[in-house]
Motif scaffolding. Structure first.
Motif, PDB file in Angstrom:
ATOM      1  N   ALA A  62     -38.832 -44.410 -14.209  1.00  0.00           N
ATOM      2  CA  ALA A  62     -39.318 -43.069 -14.543  1.00  0.00           C
ATOM      3  C   ALA A  62     -39.169 -42.133 -13.345  1.00  0.00           C
ATOM      4  CB  ALA A  62     -40.777 -43.124 -15.002  1.00  0.00           C
ATOM      5  N   ILE A  63     -39.423 -42.637 -12.145  1.00  0.00           N
ATOM      6  CA  ILE A  63     -39.285 -41.833 -10.928  1.00  0.00           C
ATOM      7  C   ILE A  63     -37.826 -41.445 -10.714  1.00  0.00           C
ATOM      8  CG2 ILE A  63     -39.421 -41.960  -8.404  1.00  0.00           C
ATOM      9  CD1 ILE A  63     -42.043 -43.633  -8.860  1.00  0.00           C
ATOM     10  N   VAL A  64     -36.912 -42.386 -10.928  1.00  0.00           N
ATOM     11  CA  VAL A  64     -35.485 -42.089 -10.762  1.00  0.00           C
ATOM     12  C   VAL A  64     -35.062 -40.965 -11.706  1.00  0.00           C
ATOM     13  CG1 VAL A  64     -33.161 -43.023 -11.143  1.00  0.00           C
ATOM     14  CG2 VAL A  64     -34.834 -44.333  -9.844  1.00  0.00           C
ATOM     15  N   PHE A  65     -35.494 -41.041 -12.953  1.00  0.00           N
ATOM     16  CA  PHE A  65     -35.146 -39.992 -13.913  1.00  0.00           C
ATOM     17  C   PHE A  65     -35.832 -38.668 -13.566  1.00  0.00           C
ATOM     18  CE2 PHE A  65     -34.024 -43.646 -16.663  1.00  0.00           C
ATOM     19  CZ  PHE A  65     -32.715 -43.289 -16.917  1.00  0.00           C
ATOM     20  N   ALA A  66     -37.047 -38.719 -13.053  1.00  0.00           N
ATOM     21  CA  ALA A  66     -37.745 -37.494 -12.657  1.00  0.00           C
ATOM     22  C   ALA A  66     -37.020 -36.815 -11.501  1.00  0.00           C
ATOM     23  CB  ALA A  66     -39.192 -37.808 -12.264  1.00  0.00           C
ATOM     24  N   VAL A  67     -36.547 -37.602 -10.548  1.00  0.00           N
ATOM     25  CA  VAL A  67     -35.799 -37.034  -9.415  1.00  0.00           C
ATOM     26  C   VAL A  67     -34.498 -36.411  -9.924  1.00  0.00           C
ATOM     27  CG1 VAL A  67     -34.522 -37.626  -7.314  1.00  0.00           C
ATOM     28  CG2 VAL A  67     -36.840 -38.510  -7.672  1.00  0.00           C
ATOM     29  N   ARG A  68     -33.791 -37.142 -10.750  1.00  0.00           N
ATOM     30  CA  ARG A  68     -32.534 -36.620 -11.305  1.00  0.00           C
ATOM     31  C   ARG A  68     -32.767 -35.311 -12.057  1.00  0.00           C
ATOM     32  NH1 ARG A  68     -30.323 -39.268 -16.591  1.00  0.00           N
ATOM     33  NH2 ARG A  68     -32.086 -38.042 -17.257  1.00  0.00           N
ATOM     34  N   LEU A 106     -47.189 -46.195 -17.430  1.00  0.00           N
ATOM     35  CA  LEU A 106     -46.034 -46.703 -16.682  1.00  0.00           C
ATOM     36  C   LEU A 106     -44.809 -45.808 -16.780  1.00  0.00           C
ATOM     37  CD1 LEU A 106     -46.138 -50.529 -17.457  1.00  0.00           C
ATOM     38  CD2 LEU A 106     -47.013 -49.331 -15.458  1.00  0.00           C
ATOM     39  N   ALA A 107     -44.631 -45.111 -17.887  1.00  0.00           N
ATOM     40  CA  ALA A 107     -43.381 -44.378 -18.099  1.00  0.00           C
ATOM     41  C   ALA A 107     -43.555 -42.867 -18.054  1.00  0.00           C
ATOM     42  CB  ALA A 107     -42.754 -44.786 -19.427  1.00  0.00           C
ATOM     43  N   LEU A 108     -44.526 -42.343 -18.758  1.00  0.00           N
ATOM     44  CA  LEU A 108     -44.636 -40.888 -18.872  1.00  0.00           C
ATOM     45  C   LEU A 108     -45.320 -40.227 -17.685  1.00  0.00           C
ATOM     46  CD1 LEU A 108     -45.501 -40.501 -22.665  1.00  0.00           C
ATOM     47  CD2 LEU A 108     -43.266 -40.527 -21.551  1.00  0.00           C
ATOM     48  N   VAL A 109     -46.396 -40.819 -17.216  1.00  0.00           N
ATOM     49  CA  VAL A 109     -47.166 -40.188 -16.129  1.00  0.00           C
ATOM     50  C   VAL A 109     -46.326 -40.005 -14.858  1.00  0.00           C
ATOM     51  CG1 VAL A 109     -49.146 -40.491 -14.574  1.00  0.00           C
ATOM     52  CG2 VAL A 109     -49.422 -40.822 -17.041  1.00  0.00           C
ATOM     53  N   PRO A 110     -45.627 -41.035 -14.370  1.00  0.00           N
ATOM     54  CA  PRO A 110     -44.823 -40.809 -13.150  1.00  0.00           C
ATOM     55  C   PRO A 110     -43.756 -39.736 -13.347  1.00  0.00           C
ATOM     56  CG  PRO A 110     -44.951 -43.161 -13.637  1.00  0.00           C
ATOM     57  CD  PRO A 110     -45.559 -42.437 -14.792  1.00  0.00           C
ATOM     58  N   TYR A 111     -43.129 -39.719 -14.508  1.00  0.00           N
ATOM     59  CA  TYR A 111     -42.079 -38.732 -14.778  1.00  0.00           C
ATOM     60  C   TYR A 111     -42.648 -37.319 -14.755  1.00  0.00           C
ATOM     61  CZ  TYR A 111     -38.284 -36.277 -17.098  1.00  0.00           C
ATOM     62  OH  TYR A 111     -37.290 -35.388 -17.400  1.00  0.00           O
ATOM     63  N   VAL A 112     -43.719 -37.108 -15.495  1.00  0.00           N
ATOM     64  CA  VAL A 112     -44.296 -35.762 -15.606  1.00  0.00           C
ATOM     65  C   VAL A 112     -44.848 -35.296 -14.263  1.00  0.00           C
ATOM     66  CG1 VAL A 112     -46.187 -34.452 -16.659  1.00  0.00           C
ATOM     67  CG2 VAL A 112     -44.766 -35.925 -18.076  1.00  0.00           C
ATOM     68  N   LEU A 113     -45.455 -36.192 -13.513  1.00  0.00           N
ATOM     69  CA  LEU A 113     -46.041 -35.799 -12.229  1.00  0.00           C
ATOM     70  C   LEU A 113     -45.001 -35.509 -11.149  1.00  0.00           C
ATOM     71  CD1 LEU A 113     -49.157 -38.127 -11.895  1.00  0.00           C
ATOM     72  CD2 LEU A 113     -49.080 -35.710 -12.539  1.00  0.00           C
ATOM     73  N   LEU A 114     -43.823 -36.118 -11.233  1.00  0.00           N
ATOM     74  CA  LEU A 114     -42.837 -35.965 -10.152  1.00  0.00           C
ATOM     75  C   LEU A 114     -41.716 -34.977 -10.419  1.00  0.00           C
ATOM     76  CD1 LEU A 114     -42.584 -39.601  -8.866  1.00  0.00           C
ATOM     77  CD2 LEU A 114     -43.571 -37.632  -7.727  1.00  0.00           C
ATOM     78  N   ARG A 115     -41.378 -34.720 -11.668  1.00  0.00           N
ATOM     79  CA  ARG A 115     -40.230 -33.862 -11.948  1.00  0.00           C
ATOM     80  C   ARG A 115     -40.419 -32.458 -11.358  1.00  0.00           C
ATOM     81  NH1 ARG A 115     -37.358 -32.777 -17.856  1.00  0.00           N
ATOM     82  NH2 ARG A 115     -36.042 -31.051 -17.169  1.00  0.00           N
ATOM     83  N   GLY A 116     -41.583 -31.879 -11.488  1.00  0.00           N
ATOM     84  CA  GLY A 116     -41.836 -30.542 -10.958  1.00  0.00           C
ATOM     85  C   GLY A 116     -41.785 -30.477  -9.435  1.00  0.00           C
ATOM     86  N   PRO A 117     -42.505 -31.366  -8.728  1.00  0.00           N
ATOM     87  CA  PRO A 117     -42.429 -31.340  -7.266  1.00  0.00           C
ATOM     88  C   PRO A 117     -41.018 -31.582  -6.728  1.00  0.00           C
ATOM     89  CG  PRO A 117     -44.385 -32.526  -7.935  1.00  0.00           C
ATOM     90  CD  PRO A 117     -43.597 -32.241  -9.187  1.00  0.00           C
ATOM     91  N   VAL A 118     -40.257 -32.443  -7.388  1.00  0.00           N
ATOM     92  CA  VAL A 118     -38.864 -32.654  -6.960  1.00  0.00           C
ATOM     93  C   VAL A 118     -38.077 -31.365  -7.144  1.00  0.00           C
ATOM     94  CG1 VAL A 118     -36.713 -33.864  -7.524  1.00  0.00           C
ATOM     95  CG2 VAL A 118     -38.837 -35.136  -7.314  1.00  0.00           C
ATOM     96  N   ASN A 119     -38.310 -30.670  -8.231  1.00  0.00           N
ATOM     97  CA  ASN A 119     -37.666 -29.376  -8.477  1.00  0.00           C
ATOM     98  C   ASN A 119     -37.980 -28.409  -7.327  1.00  0.00           C
ATOM     99  OD1 ASN A 119     -36.974 -26.772  -9.313  1.00  0.00           O
ATOM    100  ND2 ASN A 119     -37.849 -26.985 -11.334  1.00  0.00           N
ATOM    101  N   ARG A 120     -39.244 -28.307  -6.980  1.00  0.00           N
ATOM    102  CA  ARG A 120     -39.645 -27.391  -5.898  1.00  0.00           C
ATOM    103  C   ARG A 120     -38.991 -27.772  -4.580  1.00  0.00           C
ATOM    104  NH1 ARG A 120     -45.363 -27.268  -8.282  1.00  0.00           N
ATOM    105  NH2 ARG A 120     -45.471 -25.181  -9.161  1.00  0.00           N
ATOM    106  N   LEU A 121     -38.995 -29.050  -4.268  1.00  0.00           N
ATOM    107  CA  LEU A 121     -38.391 -29.520  -3.018  1.00  0.00           C
ATOM    108  C   LEU A 121     -36.891 -29.250  -3.016  1.00  0.00           C
ATOM    109  CD1 LEU A 121     -38.720 -31.041  -0.342  1.00  0.00           C
ATOM    110  CD2 LEU A 121     -38.376 -33.158  -1.619  1.00  0.00           C
ATOM    111  N   ALA A 122     -36.231 -29.578  -4.109  1.00  0.00           N
ATOM    112  CA  ALA A 122     -34.779 -29.364  -4.196  1.00  0.00           C
ATOM    113  C   ALA A 122     -34.449 -27.877  -4.140  1.00  0.00           C
ATOM    114  CB  ALA A 122     -34.233 -29.978  -5.487  1.00  0.00           C
ATOM    115  N   ARG A 123     -35.263 -27.061  -4.782  1.00  0.00           N
ATOM    116  CA  ARG A 123     -35.021 -25.617  -4.743  1.00  0.00           C
ATOM    117  C   ARG A 123     -35.150 -25.091  -3.316  1.00  0.00           C
ATOM    118  NH1 ARG A 123     -38.196 -21.997  -8.897  1.00  0.00           N
ATOM    119  NH2 ARG A 123     -37.760 -23.893 -10.027  1.00  0.00           N
ATOM    120  N   GLY A 124     -36.132 -25.597  -2.582  1.00  0.00           N
ATOM    121  CA  GLY A 124     -36.278 -25.199  -1.180  1.00  0.00           C
ATOM    122  C   GLY A 124     -35.089 -25.616  -0.347  1.00  0.00           C
TER     123      GLY A 124
END
Length: 134
Positions: free
Chosen positions: A31-37, A106-124
């Motif tokens: 889920a984390i890998v997909f959230a980062v992607r 196991l699947a939804l919570v990590p994805y939902v919690l990380l996709r946004g912060p990764v977006n912010r970091l990548a945008r920066g």
């Protein structure tokens, strides 16, 4: 009634230590890998952070939910199937609500919690690299 909840939580807490414990590491990792992607894709597309946008942008909510589900739907279903197998083997019965809870955890919570912060970091990072070096 309190005894039922006590048993429910005891059975959930014991899962990471029993058979098939590897799924408690593998499924969140997937889920984390997909959230980062997807967070990086969102940054490139200029989309707002995922979780925040679900609440603040109703015109695109359904589109974002579909995007998230297409990324983690298989992981979620795999988590449900694996927990069902665990229940049949270890608990000798089915507990569907526990299975859904574990799959969400196991699947939804990590994805939902990380996709946004990764977006912010990548945008920066994208913004920093887009500026000419002085």
């Amino acid at each position: 009634m309190a005894d039922v909840f006590t048993q429910l939580w005891r059975e959930i807490v014991e899962r990471p230590e029993g058979p098939m414990a590897f799924r408690f590491y593998l499924q969140p990792l997937m889920a984390i890998v997909f959230a980062v992607r997807d967070g990086i894709k969102d940054a490139h597309a200029g989309n707002p952070p995922y979780f925040w946008a679900l609440f603040t942008d109703p015109s695109h909510r359904l589109e974002r939910l579909r995007s998230g589900w297409s990324a983690v739907g298989r992981i979620f279903l795999l988590a449900v199937v694996m927990d069902t197998v665990y229940q049949l083997v270890v608990l000798k019965g089915l507990r569907p609500l526990q299975g859904l809870f574990v799959a969400v955890l196991l699947a939804l919570v990590p994805y939902v919690l990380l996709r946004g912060p990764v977006n912010r970091l990548a945008r920066g990072l994208l913004h920093r690299h887009a500026r000419p070096h002085e």
